[in-house]
Design a protein around this motif. Sequence first.
Motif, mmCIF file in Angstrom:
data_model
loop_
_atom_site.group_PDB
_atom_site.id
_atom_site.type_symbol
_atom_site.label_atom_id
_atom_site.label_comp_id
_atom_site.label_asym_id
_atom_site.label_seq_id
_atom_site.Cartn_x
_atom_site.Cartn_y
_atom_site.Cartn_z
ATOM 1 N N PRO A 9 38.998 46.053 56.857
ATOM 2 C CA PRO A 9 40.745 46.308 56.538
ATOM 3 C C PRO A 9 40.648 47.470 55.270
ATOM 4 O O PRO A 9 39.796 47.154 54.787
ATOM 5 N N TYR A 10 41.564 48.331 55.399
ATOM 6 C CA TYR A 10 41.952 49.161 54.477
ATOM 7 C C TYR A 10 43.106 48.938 53.631
ATOM 8 O O TYR A 10 44.093 48.706 54.289
ATOM 9 N N THR A 11 42.855 48.506 52.393
ATOM 10 C CA THR A 11 44.101 48.185 51.724
ATOM 11 C C THR A 11 44.133 48.600 50.154
ATOM 12 O O THR A 11 43.428 49.476 50.041
ATOM 13 N N TYR A 12 44.793 48.231 49.303
ATOM 14 C CA TYR A 12 44.729 48.470 47.911
ATOM 15 C C TYR A 12 44.541 47.128 47.197
ATOM 16 O O TYR A 12 44.269 46.121 47.776
ATOM 17 N N GLU A 49 39.575 61.546 55.136
ATOM 18 C CA GLU A 49 38.838 60.478 55.825
ATOM 19 C C GLU A 49 39.719 59.305 56.357
ATOM 20 O O GLU A 49 39.529 58.865 57.316
ATOM 21 N N TYR A 50 40.839 59.064 55.503
ATOM 22 C CA TYR A 50 41.566 58.028 55.886
ATOM 23 C C TYR A 50 42.611 58.263 56.873
ATOM 24 O O TYR A 50 42.975 57.581 57.670
ATOM 25 N N THR A 51 43.277 59.617 56.908
ATOM 26 C CA THR A 51 44.222 59.822 57.690
ATOM 27 C C THR A 51 43.573 60.053 59.132
ATOM 28 O O THR A 51 44.222 60.166 60.305
ATOM 29 N N LYS A 52 42.352 60.264 59.215
ATOM 30 C CA LYS A 52 41.574 60.244 60.504
ATOM 31 C C LYS A 52 42.081 58.927 61.073
ATOM 32 O O LYS A 52 42.091 58.652 62.391
ATOM 33 N N LEU A 53 42.018 57.608 60.421
ATOM 34 C CA LEU A 53 42.220 56.295 60.924
ATOM 35 C C LEU A 53 43.763 56.204 60.971
ATOM 36 O O LEU A 53 44.180 55.653 62.018
ATOM 37 N N ASN A 54 44.324 56.428 59.924
ATOM 38 C CA ASN A 54 45.871 56.315 59.973
ATOM 39 C C ASN A 54 46.559 57.626 59.811
ATOM 40 O O ASN A 54 46.628 57.986 58.553
ATOM 41 N N PRO A 55 46.958 58.444 60.700
ATOM 42 C CA PRO A 55 47.817 59.742 60.438
ATOM 43 C C PRO A 55 49.085 59.248 59.512
ATOM 44 O O PRO A 55 49.411 60.292 59.014
ATOM 45 N N PRO A 60 48.180 48.998 55.471
ATOM 46 C CA PRO A 60 46.969 48.972 55.862
ATOM 47 C C PRO A 60 46.440 49.654 57.294
ATOM 48 O O PRO A 60 47.396 50.091 58.043
ATOM 49 N N ALA A 61 45.140 49.559 57.724
ATOM 50 C CA ALA A 61 44.734 49.956 58.867
ATOM 51 C C ALA A 61 43.602 49.027 59.047
ATOM 52 O O ALA A 61 42.939 48.576 57.998
ATOM 53 N N LEU A 62 43.215 48.975 60.256
ATOM 54 C CA LEU A 62 41.895 48.046 60.574
ATOM 55 C C LEU A 62 41.209 48.296 61.714
ATOM 56 O O LEU A 62 41.762 49.108 62.375
ATOM 57 N N VAL A 63 39.898 48.472 61.301
ATOM 58 C CA VAL A 63 38.750 48.819 62.373
ATOM 59 C C VAL A 63 38.261 47.644 62.964
ATOM 60 O O VAL A 63 37.517 46.663 62.028
ATOM 61 N N ASP A 64 38.328 47.559 64.118
ATOM 62 C CA ASP A 64 37.567 46.476 64.850
ATOM 63 C C ASP A 64 36.310 46.878 65.526
ATOM 64 O O ASP A 64 36.201 47.477 66.385
ATOM 65 N N HIS A 65 34.879 46.473 64.610
ATOM 66 C CA HIS A 65 33.715 47.203 65.029
ATOM 67 C C HIS A 65 33.369 46.608 66.319
ATOM 68 O O HIS A 65 32.391 47.379 67.168
ATOM 69 N N VAL A 71 40.803 51.301 66.357
ATOM 70 C CA VAL A 71 41.556 51.263 64.751
ATOM 71 C C VAL A 71 42.892 50.954 65.210
ATOM 72 O O VAL A 71 43.791 51.623 66.310
ATOM 73 N N ILE A 72 43.583 50.246 64.261
ATOM 74 C CA ILE A 72 45.142 49.995 64.482
ATOM 75 C C ILE A 72 45.635 49.880 63.106
ATOM 76 O O ILE A 72 45.213 49.332 62.188
ATOM 77 N N TRP A 73 47.028 50.472 63.013
ATOM 78 C CA TRP A 73 47.692 50.408 61.809
ATOM 79 C C TRP A 73 49.057 49.867 61.979
ATOM 80 O O TRP A 73 49.481 49.622 63.195
ATOM 81 N N GLU A 74 49.693 49.797 60.850
ATOM 82 C CA GLU A 74 51.161 49.043 60.902
ATOM 83 C C GLU A 74 50.845 47.530 60.829
ATOM 84 O O GLU A 74 50.282 46.965 61.697
ATOM 85 N N SER A 75 51.129 46.803 59.675
ATOM 86 C CA SER A 75 50.644 45.562 59.568
ATOM 87 C C SER A 75 51.040 44.610 60.459
ATOM 88 O O SER A 75 50.229 43.937 61.025
#
Length: 213
Positions: A9-12, A49-55, A60-65, A71-75
């Motif tokens: 998960p990508y967050t602050y 790097e991040y906007t490749k995941l979440n334009p 947040p964005a989440l990557v399910d390996h 990749v899915i974004w919007e909480s």
Amino acid sequence: MSHGKQFTPYTYTTGPMAGWKVVFVLEELGLTYESVYLVFDKLEHESPEYTKLNPNGRIPALVDHKNGDFVIWESDAILLYLVDKYDTEKRLTVTDEKERYSLIQWLFFQASGQGPYFGQAVPSAIERYRKEVLRVFSVLESVLSKQEWLVGGKPTIADFSFISWNHVAINFAVKDYADVQKDYPALFSWHQKLVSRDSVKRVFAIQESLNKH
């Protein structure tokens, strides 16, 4: 590239922020993850790097390996993905069709009614936003005074989606503006039941440790 944890998960690090509701649900479902904390002041959320995941360039964005690095974004979309795919026991979701749409309804209300306004009241004490916080509290109170949880008679992702901003509002943003426990007793009790869960306590402990640095 191999990953020890299933999810990234990508967050602050600071603030309630939408990213934390994703972590609440990952913890509640016992899913393994390793967070990446973007530095807001360095505009890392706008980096290539991040906007490749979440334009959209927001957390947040989440990557399910384990699902092909999906990749899915919007909480709230992330919450629906997690329960649809990984909540096999349906602990945080519902199966009845009408209840499912009620759950989605509450997620929309959280995203459009709570998030934008509660965020404006922190840390600036702007009266019109505080009034909107209390209006949202009144909506929740009107429902929770008649039932313990928002949907399905149990805690679901609809309830979890409200935790972060409610926690800040109750303890900081409107603390000196309203007696939440007295004026909104059902909401206050609902929130206390949520924050007393072990999964939520673990996430708060993570937040506290990050904010010490």
